[in-house]
Scaffold this motif. Structure first.
Motif, PDB file in Angstrom:
ATOM      1  N   LYS A  41      25.923  45.556   9.297  1.00 40.20           N
ATOM      2  CA  LYS A  41      26.386  44.582  10.284  1.00 40.20           C
ATOM      3  C   LYS A  41      25.388  43.440  10.422  1.00 40.20           C
ATOM      4  O   LYS A  41      24.178  43.647  10.372  1.00 40.20           O
ATOM      5  CB  LYS A  41      26.577  45.254  11.653  1.00 40.20           C
ATOM      6  N   CYS A  42      25.914  42.225  10.639  1.00 44.73           N
ATOM      7  CA  CYS A  42      25.056  41.053  10.858  1.00 44.73           C
ATOM      8  C   CYS A  42      24.193  41.216  12.101  1.00 44.73           C
ATOM      9  O   CYS A  42      23.029  40.798  12.130  1.00 44.73           O
ATOM     10  CB  CYS A  42      25.914  39.792  11.015  1.00 44.73           C
ATOM     11  N   GLU A  43      24.786  41.827  13.132  1.00 42.50           N
ATOM     12  CA  GLU A  43      24.059  41.973  14.393  1.00 42.50           C
ATOM     13  C   GLU A  43      22.732  42.711  14.196  1.00 42.50           C
ATOM     14  O   GLU A  43      21.704  42.330  14.773  1.00 42.50           O
ATOM     15  CB  GLU A  43      24.916  42.731  15.414  1.00 42.50           C
ATOM     16  N   ASP A  44      22.751  43.751  13.378  1.00 38.54           N
ATOM     17  CA  ASP A  44      21.531  44.530  13.136  1.00 38.54           C
ATOM     18  C   ASP A  44      20.519  43.729  12.317  1.00 38.54           C
ATOM     19  O   ASP A  44      19.311  43.797  12.571  1.00 38.54           O
ATOM     20  CB  ASP A  44      21.880  45.827  12.398  1.00 38.54           C
ATOM     21  N   LYS A  47      18.749  41.261  14.629  1.00 38.25           N
ATOM     22  CA  LYS A  47      17.764  41.888  15.518  1.00 38.25           C
ATOM     23  C   LYS A  47      16.410  42.059  14.826  1.00 38.25           C
ATOM     24  O   LYS A  47      15.360  41.980  15.462  1.00 38.25           O
ATOM     25  CB  LYS A  47      18.269  43.260  15.982  1.00 38.25           C
ATOM     26  N   GLY A  65      32.378  43.771  13.078  1.00 32.87           N
ATOM     27  CA  GLY A  65      31.695  42.974  14.097  1.00 32.87           C
ATOM     28  C   GLY A  65      31.661  41.505  13.706  1.00 32.87           C
ATOM     29  O   GLY A  65      32.671  40.925  13.322  1.00 32.87           O
ATOM     30  N   MET A  66      30.478  40.912  13.784  1.00 29.49           N
ATOM     31  CA  MET A  66      30.306  39.498  13.478  1.00 29.49           C
ATOM     32  C   MET A  66      30.662  39.182  12.024  1.00 29.49           C
ATOM     33  O   MET A  66      30.249  39.880  11.113  1.00 29.49           O
ATOM     34  CB  MET A  66      28.846  39.085  13.751  1.00 29.49           C
ATOM     35  N   GLY A  71      27.325  34.864  10.853  1.00 31.93           N
ATOM     36  CA  GLY A  71      26.011  35.460  10.632  1.00 31.93           C
ATOM     37  C   GLY A  71      25.096  34.518   9.872  1.00 31.93           C
ATOM     38  O   GLY A  71      23.910  34.377  10.200  1.00 31.93           O
TER      39      GLY A  71
END
Length: 211
Positions: A41-44, A47, A65-66, A71
């Motif tokens: 996932k881009c979110e990870d 971070k 997700g994103m 991203g």
């Protein structure tokens, strides 16, 4: 004295485990590459962007997700100098075009062989932008030029060739000017467009229809 090998730090963002693990296994087996992390996932990835400190990101577009395009935009905002290579099942799509406009440096298809992956990474490291002729044509021909451009005719020509993934050396050959002159034009382009990288210059030029 042994030559020092410069290692490229690579992050993979890909939700297909087979593709992700295959790329990681290949790249970690080569001295000049190090896969520092991989995510689905881009979110990870976002971070851990600062701690991973990647030179290159291999990025899928269709992610949980994103979306990959968003991203890419967010990653380039936080880490402008990183090179992002899109991993895609599409070779001739608007999505790939959007990703390039968002700041991606090039793309490879998931069906590409490993040599194509290594060639794409080497090309990006050398300042190029690996992409098919179809996508390059979309980048150049999908908009009309802004007649109120702050750029000179020669600066526009240089930026157009940059958007096609041409290196400084190739640009100097095609325009029959010295390589240092190319660098001077690029410096002026950055100043006039108020940007700090090739990717930002191309993105702004596309957005403002300067090329």
């Amino acid at each position: 004295m042994e030559d020092t090998v410069t290692t490229s730090r690579i992050v993979i963002v890909e939700d297909n485990e087979v593709v992700k693990d295959g790329f990681a296994l290949l790249l970690n087996g080569i001295d000049k590459y190090e896969v520092v992390n991989s995510y689905i996932k881009c979110e990870d990835a976002l971070k851990n962007l600062k701690s991973d400190s990647p030179d290159i990101i291999l990025m899928d577009l269709e992610l949980p997700g994103m979306h990959g395009v968003e991203g890419i935009q967010r990653i380039k905002k936080e880490l402008p100098e990183v090179n992002i290579i899109v991993i895609t099942v599409h070779e001739d799509s608007d999505l790939v075009f959007q990703a390039l406009c968002a700041g991606a440096s090039g793309y490879i298809t998931k069906t590409a062989n490993y040599s194509s992956l290594l060639e794409a990474i080497d090309e990006v490291n050398a300042g190029g932008a690996p992409m098919s002729k179809n996508i390059a044509r979309m980048v150049v021909e999908s908009f009309q030029k802004n007649q109120d451009s702050p750029l000179t005719k020669r600066e526009t020509e240089v930026l157009e060739l940059l958007s096609k993934g041409k290196s400084y050396s190739i640009i100097s050959e095609e325009l029959f000017i010295h390589k240092e002159t190319v660098k001077s034009h690029i410096k002026n382009i950055y100043f006039k467009l108020q940007v700090h990288s090739k990717a930002e210059a191309i993105e702004k030029a596309l957005k403002d229809k300067l090329i």
